[in-house]
Scaffold this motif. Sequence first.
Motif, PDB file in Angstrom:
ATOM      1  N   LYS A  24      -0.334 -11.992  -4.070  1.00 14.28           N
ATOM      2  CA  LYS A  24      -1.477 -11.214  -3.596  1.00 14.28           C
ATOM      3  C   LYS A  24      -1.001 -10.103  -2.669  1.00 14.28           C
ATOM      4  O   LYS A  24       0.025 -10.234  -1.992  1.00 14.28           O
ATOM      5  CB  LYS A  24      -2.453 -12.114  -2.836  1.00 14.28           C
ATOM      6  CG  LYS A  24      -3.130 -13.182  -3.672  1.00 14.28           C
ATOM      7  CD  LYS A  24      -4.267 -12.588  -4.491  1.00 14.28           C
ATOM      8  CE  LYS A  24      -5.104 -13.685  -5.150  1.00 14.28           C
ATOM      9  NZ  LYS A  24      -6.231 -13.126  -5.910  1.00 14.28           N
ATOM     10  N   SER A  80      -7.341 -10.041   0.965  1.00 13.83           N
ATOM     11  CA  SER A  80      -6.260  -9.898  -0.007  1.00 13.83           C
ATOM     12  C   SER A  80      -6.825  -9.474  -1.356  1.00 13.83           C
ATOM     13  O   SER A  80      -8.020  -9.626  -1.637  1.00 13.83           O
ATOM     14  CB  SER A  80      -5.482 -11.201  -0.146  1.00 13.83           C
ATOM     15  OG  SER A  80      -6.297 -12.221  -0.686  1.00 13.83           O
ATOM     16  N   SER A  82      -5.734  -8.914  -5.775  1.00 11.62           N
ATOM     17  CA  SER A  82      -4.806  -9.177  -6.867  1.00 11.62           C
ATOM     18  C   SER A  82      -4.013  -7.915  -7.163  1.00 11.62           C
ATOM     19  O   SER A  82      -4.415  -6.797  -6.814  1.00 11.62           O
ATOM     20  CB  SER A  82      -5.561  -9.623  -8.113  1.00 11.62           C
ATOM     21  OG  SER A  82      -6.304  -8.538  -8.651  1.00 11.62           O
ATOM     22  N   ARG A  83      -2.893  -8.099  -7.834  1.00 11.91           N
ATOM     23  CA  ARG A  83      -2.041  -6.950  -8.186  1.00 11.91           C
ATOM     24  C   ARG A  83      -2.816  -5.954  -9.044  1.00 11.91           C
ATOM     25  O   ARG A  83      -2.581  -4.734  -8.953  1.00 11.91           O
ATOM     26  CB  ARG A  83      -0.801  -7.480  -8.923  1.00 11.91           C
ATOM     27  CG  ARG A  83       0.203  -6.443  -9.308  1.00 11.91           C
ATOM     28  CD  ARG A  83       0.854  -5.805  -8.082  1.00 11.91           C
ATOM     29  NE  ARG A  83       1.755  -4.752  -8.495  1.00 11.91           N
ATOM     30  CZ  ARG A  83       1.383  -3.521  -8.808  1.00 11.91           C
ATOM     31  NH1 ARG A  83       0.103  -3.199  -8.763  1.00 11.91           N
ATOM     32  NH2 ARG A  83       2.259  -2.612  -9.166  1.00 11.91           N
TER      33      ARG A  83
END
Length: 305
Positions: A24, A80, A82-83
């Motif tokens: 993350k 956070s 996700s990519r």
Amino acid sequence: MKLVNYSLKHPFAANRIGFILYDKIVDLHATYEEMIATDTKLGGTHVTSNPDAFYALGSKGIELAQKVERYVKDKGATNSFSREEVILHTPIPNPSKIICIGTNYADHVAEMKGEIPEFPVLFAKFNNALIGPEDTIQKAKLTEKLDYEVELAVVIGERATNVAEADAFDYIAGYTIGNDISARDLQKRTPQWLQGKSLDKSTPVGPWLVTKDEITDPANLTVRSYVNDELRQSSNTENLIFNIPHLISFISNLITLEPGDIILTGTPDGVGLAMDPPKLLHDGDVVRLEIESIGTLTNTVKDER
């Protein structure tokens, strides 16, 4: 830790400093604000969201970031992404200096038919050349001989003047990967290399900065480059002619280094120009660089329109 300069894809937002944990992207500023809300002893300190301002803090900023990382490992991350939700940019977008070292691997000196230098060979790049891990390498209309060069990049963490070699590692923030893209025809048309080394949108650096505590021996890292999955360069930083402490000492006795400054430490043999016949970069080529303990930097070449 792996520090990143990122922005959200949707909605479009300014670049922010973050770090990677458990696959993350964790926002450093927002998580720090959450952390100090639960720990009043930290109330007198501040972590900026701006990547340039963060690196200007030097080691203090990295120490605070490491506290945030420990907090997230303990409490979990609420800030956070996700990519897939973010774009990664070059880790330090506006360094005050990008200092490059030429002819710093003996095999590369030999393939370029040069001589081992008595002193480090210094030249400069500028911010106009920097791109990130998700950008394309622009092949300028001016050049027909665009080349790749995998290099370990050292990022300065403290203001450094007249540094002794024995103290050099105290002035490092961390390490990343650089591709010293070179327009060989422009580089070679005068004794000075600058015009072939700092074309717009030509120098990928990234994908993140690995803090120095994560890399205990930067003098023993495998470095490789591939073009369209063909291995072109393969060496180890143990083969540097002038090692990292020597470079920091040498440069800082000439030029004061500032937090966020980048030193590209040189490339090994296997560059395209030296092959028989030469294998230079063209529109659509994919260049992948790998450095042990850091990761992979991949960019595609695109003709200037």
